[in-house]
Design an enzyme around this catalytic site. Structure first.
Site, mmCIF file in Angstrom:
data_model
loop_
_atom_site.group_PDB
_atom_site.id
_atom_site.type_symbol
_atom_site.label_atom_id
_atom_site.label_comp_id
_atom_site.label_asym_id
_atom_site.label_seq_id
_atom_site.Cartn_x
_atom_site.Cartn_y
_atom_site.Cartn_z
ATOM 1 N N GLY A 53 8.577 1.467 -7.115
ATOM 2 C CA GLY A 53 9.857 1.988 -7.080
ATOM 3 C C GLY A 53 9.584 4.019 -5.771
ATOM 4 N N TRP A 55 8.825 3.775 -2.718
ATOM 5 C CA TRP A 55 9.852 3.894 -1.704
ATOM 6 C C TRP A 55 12.056 3.795 -2.052
ATOM 7 C CZ3 TRP A 55 9.417 0.204 3.463
ATOM 8 C CH2 TRP A 55 8.352 0.274 3.730
ATOM 9 N N ASP A 85 13.010 -6.400 -6.641
ATOM 10 C CA ASP A 85 11.501 -6.336 -7.181
ATOM 11 C C ASP A 85 11.531 -8.149 -7.533
ATOM 12 O OD1 ASP A 85 9.117 -5.623 -6.082
ATOM 13 O OD2 ASP A 85 9.216 -6.978 -8.229
ATOM 14 N N ASP A 101 13.348 -12.871 -6.842
ATOM 15 C CA ASP A 101 13.039 -12.947 -6.309
ATOM 16 C C ASP A 101 13.324 -13.135 -4.689
ATOM 17 O OD1 ASP A 101 11.074 -14.861 -4.684
ATOM 18 O OD2 ASP A 101 10.729 -16.248 -6.387
ATOM 19 N N ASP A 126 8.938 -3.356 1.784
ATOM 20 C CA ASP A 126 7.168 -3.139 1.602
ATOM 21 C C ASP A 126 7.012 -4.405 0.268
ATOM 22 O OD1 ASP A 126 4.886 -1.580 1.742
ATOM 23 O OD2 ASP A 126 5.667 -0.993 -0.609
ATOM 24 N N LYS A 166 6.590 -4.499 6.118
ATOM 25 C CA LYS A 166 5.313 -4.633 5.437
ATOM 26 C C LYS A 166 4.224 -5.962 6.330
ATOM 27 C CE LYS A 166 2.329 -4.494 2.014
ATOM 28 N NZ LYS A 166 2.093 -2.803 1.388
HETATM 29 N N1 SAM Z 1 7.419 -0.062 -2.308
HETATM 30 C C1 SAM Z 1 6.884 -0.050 -2.842
HETATM 31 C C2 SAM Z 1 6.405 1.434 -3.770
HETATM 32 O O1 SAM Z 1 6.831 2.529 -2.756
HETATM 33 O O2 SAM Z 1 7.146 1.772 -4.888
HETATM 34 C C3 SAM Z 1 5.617 -0.662 -3.521
HETATM 35 C C4 SAM Z 1 5.637 -2.697 -3.324
HETATM 36 S S1 SAM Z 1 4.590 -2.960 -3.971
HETATM 37 C C5 SAM Z 1 3.331 -2.584 -2.985
HETATM 38 C C6 SAM Z 1 4.871 -4.865 -3.596
HETATM 39 C C7 SAM Z 1 5.695 -5.508 -4.533
HETATM 40 O O3 SAM Z 1 6.188 -6.992 -4.232
HETATM 41 C C8 SAM Z 1 5.631 -5.922 -6.108
HETATM 42 O O4 SAM Z 1 6.013 -4.747 -6.692
HETATM 43 C C9 SAM Z 1 6.351 -6.937 -5.889
HETATM 44 O O5 SAM Z 1 6.353 -7.880 -7.800
HETATM 45 C C10 SAM Z 1 6.977 -7.371 -4.995
HETATM 46 N N2 SAM Z 1 7.133 -9.057 -4.337
HETATM 47 C C11 SAM Z 1 6.362 -9.827 -4.172
HETATM 48 N N3 SAM Z 1 6.453 -10.988 -4.107
HETATM 49 C C12 SAM Z 1 8.199 -10.802 -3.905
HETATM 50 C C13 SAM Z 1 9.099 -11.514 -4.212
HETATM 51 N N4 SAM Z 1 8.982 -13.158 -3.650
HETATM 52 N N5 SAM Z 1 10.368 -10.984 -4.926
HETATM 53 C C14 SAM Z 1 10.548 -9.551 -4.724
HETATM 54 N N6 SAM Z 1 9.332 -8.680 -5.442
HETATM 55 C C15 SAM Z 1 8.817 -9.112 -5.042
#
Ligand code: SAM
Length: 316
Positions: A53, A55, A85, A101, A126, A166
């Protein structure tokens, strides 16, 4: 790596804890904003793949909290921030959370419903899959997440809006650039100072959403497939002929953030208290239910001699 040595080797990790961010990624969004001014005039925003969280915290601190504290803002005018997420996330003031998702059409529909017919000014993503270390595979899965983000974008972003996503730089970067260019007049790949040089991560900063004339959201994938095929769209064909010689596609690539500021690949000495000690801070908000939670519980149980997994407490 011990806690203090991580603080020493990762200045943004330490600064995140000092400034109350849940993850060091907060600095990436802040540094992108320093260069591209992405929050200007933003009232409605979607944070895709938002957990834990940081961002969303940036969005809350930059958009929601100033509006809430302003005596002239009416409740109806408060910015709308929707965060999605797969993982649950601890609450953040002014942020509506959706667990789901982003590649699932149902999640997209829930997000769209929150906008109640209105459009978003900004979508940020991200998202990252669990990285395998196999660059081609990671790049491919990452591009699927971006395309899921783009699907949501085509449904809810207003014309002129922005999309920050990203990306992992690799051999298909030019193709992705051309695909994004179909929908945005400006696409820049940016590398914030807080993103390590050793990482293939960068961010696509897409400005001025202008879908092709007559575009129907249902045709998104067909349209994207055409980019890069020999019979692709005329002005943005990334097929091999266009990627060579004078027709090569040059992707604008920009380093951003205060370039004289902290270097994410360097170690910095730890600030010491008067007695010479260093006080290591705990992370602001550990993930609530990380995918590795059960593995940790199993490891703990096994160190306590519990081998019957049914006896494991799977508490919250
Ligand atoms: N932007 C976040 C922050 O600042 O805290 C960090 C994000 S983290 C690098 C990547 C996130 O992508 C993870 O929490 C993961 O659960 C989520 N993620 C990956 N594939 C996903 C999907 N298909 N649907 C939703 N979330 C997804």
């Amino acid at each position: 790596m011990g806690k203090a040595s991580r603080d020493k080797r990762d200045i943004y990790y330490r600064k995140a804890k000092e400034e109350g961010w849940r993850a060091r990624s907060a600095f990436k969004l802040l540094q992108i904003d320093e260069e591209f001014n992405i929050f200007e005039g933003v009232k409605r925003v979607v944070d895709l793949c938002a957990a834990p969280g940081s961002w969303s915290q940036v969005l809350s601190r930059k958009l929601y909290l100033p509006a809430k504290l302003s005596p002239v803002t009416k409740d109806d005018d408060l910015p709308l921030i929707v965060a999605i997420d797969l993982q649950p996330m601890a609450p953040i003031e002014g942020v509506i959370q959706v667990q789901g998702d982003i590649t699932n059409v149902k999640t997209a529909e829930v997000v769209i419903r929150h906008f109640d017919g209105c459009k978003a000014d900004l979508v940020v993503c991200d998202g990252a899959p669990d990285v395998t270390g196999l660059h081609d595979m990671d790049e491919f899965v990452q591009s699927q997440l971006i395309l899921a983000g783009l699907t949501i974008v085509t449904h809810i972003l207003k014309e002129g809006g922005k999309f920050i996503a990203k990306i992992f730089r690799g051999k298909d970067t030019s193709l992705l650039y051309c695909q994004l260019k179909l929908f945005f007049t400006e696409v820049t790949f940016a590398k914030p100072k807080s993103s390590r040089n050793s990482s293939i991560e960068a961010f696509a900063v897409c400005e001025n959403y202008s879908p092709p004339e007559g575009f129907n959201e249902k045709d998104l994938h067909r349209l994207l497939e055409k980019v890069g095929s020999p019979s692709g769209t005329e002005d943005l064909d990334c097929s091999s002929g266009w990627l060579e010689g004078p027709n090569k596609v040059y992707i604008p690539f920009l380093a951003c953030g205060d370039l004289s500021g902290y270097d994410s690949d360097r170690s910095y000495p730890l600030p010491k208290a008067a007695d010479g000690s260093y006080q290591c801070l705990d992370p602001i908000q550990p993930p609530i239910a990380p995918p590795y939670k059960r593995a940790l519980e199993m490891k703990k149980a096994s160190s306590q001699g519990i081998h019957n997994l049914d006896k494991l407490s799977l508490g919250p």
